[in-house]
Design a protein around this motif. Sequence first.
Motif, short mmCIF file in Angstrom:
data_model
loop_
_atom_site.label_atom_id
_atom_site.label_comp_id
_atom_site.label_asym_id
_atom_site.label_seq_id
_atom_site.Cartn_x
_atom_site.Cartn_y
_atom_site.Cartn_z
N VAL A 254 -10.07 -8.94 -5.42
CA VAL A 254 -9.99 -7.28 -5.19
C VAL A 254 -8.98 -7.63 -4.45
O VAL A 254 -8.25 -6.91 -3.81
CB VAL A 254 -11.11 -6.54 -4.71
N TRP B 151 -13.16 -9.36 2.50
CA TRP B 151 -12.84 -10.25 0.48
C TRP B 151 -12.98 -10.90 0.09
O TRP B 151 -11.90 -10.80 0.02
CB TRP B 151 -11.79 -8.41 0.93
N THR C 89 -6.88 -4.09 -0.31
CA THR C 89 -8.38 -3.29 -0.13
C THR C 89 -8.75 -2.83 1.45
O THR C 89 -9.20 -1.55 1.04
CB THR C 89 -9.78 -3.71 -1.14
N ASP D 188 -5.93 -0.50 1.51
CA ASP D 188 -6.42 0.73 0.36
C ASP D 188 -7.44 1.77 0.51
O ASP D 188 -7.41 2.90 0.65
CB ASP D 188 -6.74 0.29 -0.90
N GLN D 189 -8.63 1.33 1.66
CA GLN D 189 -9.91 2.11 1.38
C GLN D 189 -8.94 2.61 3.19
O GLN D 189 -9.60 4.15 3.35
CB GLN D 189 -11.04 0.91 1.75
N THR E 181 0.97 -1.37 0.05
CA THR E 181 -0.17 0.06 0.24
C THR E 181 1.03 1.54 0.22
O THR E 181 1.80 1.08 1.18
CB THR E 181 -0.92 -0.03 1.10
#
Length: 370
Positions: free
Chosen positions: A312, A132, A316, A319-320, A30
């Motif tokens: 994904v 996820w 994720t 990232d979020q 990330t």
Amino acid sequence: MGPIKPPYNVAIIGYGMSAKVFHIPLIQVTPAFNLYAIVQRNPTPDNDASKDHPGIKLYRSSEEMVDDETVDVVVITTIPTSHFELCNLAMERYKYVIVEKPFTPTSKEADELINIAVNRDLFLSVYQNRRWDTDFLTLSKLVKEGTLGRVVEFETHFDRHRPEAPTGGWKTKSLPGGGGVYDLGTHLIDQVVVLFGLPDRITGFVGSQREHNPEGVEDSCTVLLHYDSTGLLATVKAGVVSPEVNQLRFWVRGEKGSYKKFHLDPQEDQLKAGEKPGDAGFGLEPDDRAGTLTIIKDGQPKSEPCPNIEPVTYSTFYDQFAKAIEGQGEIPVPVEAEGPKNVIRLIELARLSSKEGRTLKVKEHYAEVD
């Protein structure tokens, strides 16, 4: 806490499997995050975070780490009994917090942490990574698009065949926030609540399937979540006596069709093997592990393979979380803490239901677990 700019310095409390497998690899891919520090109380020659990650700061105590003003985000990967204390400690120093599941042993503790985060205008998120899982996202798409019609039965399993009691480690102890319903049931209940919301009633069977269980650990659970308005019965199962070649993961039945899936999402095994999101094939399951979709056509059930959607991946989550910091509240964190708090609430009720041998109305009986 005022606006900060990336890369954000991340400090991890704990250096066990959770930190090594589920967090550090995702932080490393990330761009907005920098692996800055690790709290490891007792490094050994063959388990030393500073040797594995040259250049990081190694702290012996969480108290010393949170006083470091250059730390922006604290990731808590320690045992559940420490989660409340460590979350509170980090937020007292105005750090953003990511905490492993289960969130806390009690919903009362979870609620208190949520209030602290709100009052201090801090981001607090729980690492419910299996939101996820690619097969769960595939199934969610089928449900939301109406492919299965009105769903009446939703089975979600995390079964293994481990009839011998493990030795060593905190998971072998009967501790608050421990046992199968907190460990694996937390993931499964969270997925059901994400997809269908809170149930109206709950029936729990929580205990041990192992014949020899000297510590009295609740190693297994079956939890029934009743949705009165739709007729849905969601069954959550995590067992340790399941001698199957292929373990059932999902079996979902609706008026128009059904979905059945075996095997677990591959990301955990891939992370354990040293692979990372972005590597070729990460998150992909072989074709022979595809689920089976059965649809009623011309009055007859017809089955066909149902491959997963494009992964994904667990990255994720990070990232979020980075986007939430960048947006300073305009973008929600990946897992808002209220959801995992409700999951802990359901676990408390499942254990109470199991103890008393009765089905409980979720709203009506919540006060009984305080």
